[in-house]
Design a protein around this motif. Structure first.
Motif: not given
Length: 514
Positions: A6-13, A134-140, A164-168, A351-356
């Motif tokens: 499976y290949i998934v992409k996180n559209d949200e954090p 892997v790019e990360t952010g944070s909230d307080m 915007g990260h893709t995982f397999v 963020a955008e490099d996946f080819t089906q």
């Protein structure tokens, strides 16, 4: 057993708490999707889709009959490995390829050198490690303890993987019916990790398929011949074993010696770190006993008498080593040409490099993805420009004129956040305002400054009218020849509208509106 990839992409954090490093007041996120997270999602979905048949498969789903492997970063249509340990470098800064030393070969490195920075994931090619972060952010967040008179405020920092990260990843299963059921529930949008009710964790399934019978994950990096006297073994996931007395050990060399079919097995050199793996059993409502494991990326140079056959090494890579293998732990790889690596080079996340993948090619699908991303980018840019303009004119959201108290505005903000991903979210928000207005009328509230009507009259038009009209942006009918109706769903448009409202409310909150 057969693998499902499976290949998934996180559209949200995406936030999946790393219990081993998180501390009081700070939640650190894992940089990958663990097998336990995938298992939890699939089991929860199959409870509904299988109905009464679920009991038939329940034992298989949570036992060793199915293996849920971790999902790692996928960049430029390439599956990446956890970055290996054992490399050292000097302190000079180099933007291109940089020479590194491998301490696992003979235990030696130059004085003054330090551990080489190799990011979190990588691939090997032509004596070089190409690595990614892997790019990360944070909230307080602030928790106000109202039980105490001093109004003590506790600040919490929560880290997440940016969108915007893709995982397999892989699921290993031998039951055809169960494999089919998994394929059916693992489609389109899925929600993973922590804080899903707060808008995190939405992932899109880009591809899912069954792999050929002889397939082994990451085999392109594995040995292709028998190993004489020496081999290099890397851990693809955190690993711990039990010895013949049932006690936890790092590696049970006697067991590994038997599986390799060699004698006098020993570790000549290694580069490792350990991690305290924890967990929680929701069914029993209790913590899972923690285990100290070797961390993924640990590398061992194994010496032995005799020859380790390719067949035996492939079997170990297929079955894994140690405890909790069904949850993704204990995956190993016998490395090919590991001793030849001499350089490192950093690669940038895109963020955008996946080819089906498609046997016939799927140019239209690629074009649709490109057009959709372009349209969303235009909307986001228009949002930012509109908010900046409102801020400059000091009239963002006109909450100053509404003048509601913080609790009323907080209730509405919570309602908006809770309904971001609900298909009927707009209707729920409308019902809330209708009920609030009816309640005000019944209680004879006449004070205009405390009425929620002004807030309703500001929010509902944004939800009802086209987003392009709200933002004052160019109207699109087609992009790259594709109708915009095919590029973005109504649910996504609703979420963008709610996000726009929330951003305006955040701005007024920063100004200290009471």
């Amino acid at each position: 057993m057969k693998y499902i990839r499976y290949i998934v992409k996180n559209d949200e954090p995406l936030r999946i708490a790393d219990d081993s490093t998180s501390q009081n007041g700070q939640t650190v996120t894992l940089r990958y999707i663990p097998g336990t997270t995938i298992r939890g999602y699939i089991v929860n979905q199959l409870v509904y889709t299988l109905g009464e048949q679920f009991d038939k498969y329940k034992r298989d789903l949570i036992s060793g009959q199915i293996v849920y492997m971790n999902a790692y970063l996928y960049e430029n249509n390439r599956e990446l490995l956890p970055s290996p340990k054992g490399f050292y470098e000097d302190k000079t800064v180099v933007t291109e390829k940089k020479e590194i030393q491998n301490v696992v070969i003979n235990g030696e490195f130059d004085d003054g050198n330090k551990r080489a920075g190799l990011g979190k994931f990588c691939y090997f090619k032509d004596q070089c490690i190409y690595y990614y972060n892997v790019e990360t952010g944070s909230d307080m967040k602030i928790l106000i303890n109202k039980r105490k008179q001093d109004d003590k405020q506790n600040v919490f920092r929560n880290e997440y993987i940016t969108s915007g990260h893709t995982f397999v990843g892989y699921i290993k299963v031998d039951d055809e019916e169960l494999a089919k059921a998994i394929l059916e529930v693992f489609q389109k949008n899925i929600f993973l990790g922590n804080a899903r009710s707060q808008g995190l964790g939405k992932c899109r399934v880009l591809d899912i398929k069954e792999m050929p019978e002889d397939f082994i994950p990451y085999q392109e990096y594995a040995v292709t011949d028998d190993a004489e006297n020496t081999c290099y073994m890397m851990l693809l996931s955190n690993t711990a074993m039990r010895d013949n007395r049932g006690e936890y050990v790092g590696l049970d060399l006697k067991y590994l010696e038997e599986k390799l079919g060699v004698s006098n097995l020993r570790i000549e050199y290694c580069s490792t770190s350990t991690v305290n793996v924890k967990g929680y059993n929701r069914a029993w409502g209790s913590k899972i006993p923690s285990i100290t494991m070797y961390e993924q990326g640990s590398v061992f140079k194994l010496k032995f008498d005799g020859s380790a056959s390719l067949e035996n090494m492939l079997k170990i890579m297929q079955s894994g080593l140690g405890v909790r293998k069904s949850e993704g732990f204990g995956r190993v790889l016998f490395l090919k040409d590991y001793e030849n690596i001499r350089f490192k080079m950093e690669e940038k996340h895109r963020a955008e490099d996946f080819t089906q993948e498609s046997p016939n090619g799927n140019d239209m699908q690629d074009l649709k993805i490109l057009a959709s991303n372009y349209y969303k980018k235009e909307i986001i840019q228009a949002m930012q420009e509109k908010i900046a303009k409102e801020m400059q004119e000091d009239k963002a959201f006109s909450v100053n004129a509404i003048n509601l108290n913080n609790s009323q505005i907080g209730n509405v903000r919570g309602l908006l956040e809770a309904n971001r991903y609900d298909a009927y979210g707009t209707e729920t928000i409308k019902r809330y305002f209708a009920h609030a207005m009816e309640k005000e009328q019944n209680t004879n509230v006449q004070k205009q400054k405390s009425s929620i009507k002004a807030l309703k009259d500001t929010i509902l038009p944004i939800l009802d009218q086209p987003l392009e009209q709200t933002l004052g942006m160019k109207h699109f009918t087609k992009i790259m020849g594709i109708s915009v109706d095919e590029l973005i769903s109504e649910e996504e448009l609703q979420r963008m509208k709610i996000d726009y409202i929330l951003e305006l409310m955040k701005f007024d909150n920063r100004k200290g509106v009471k």
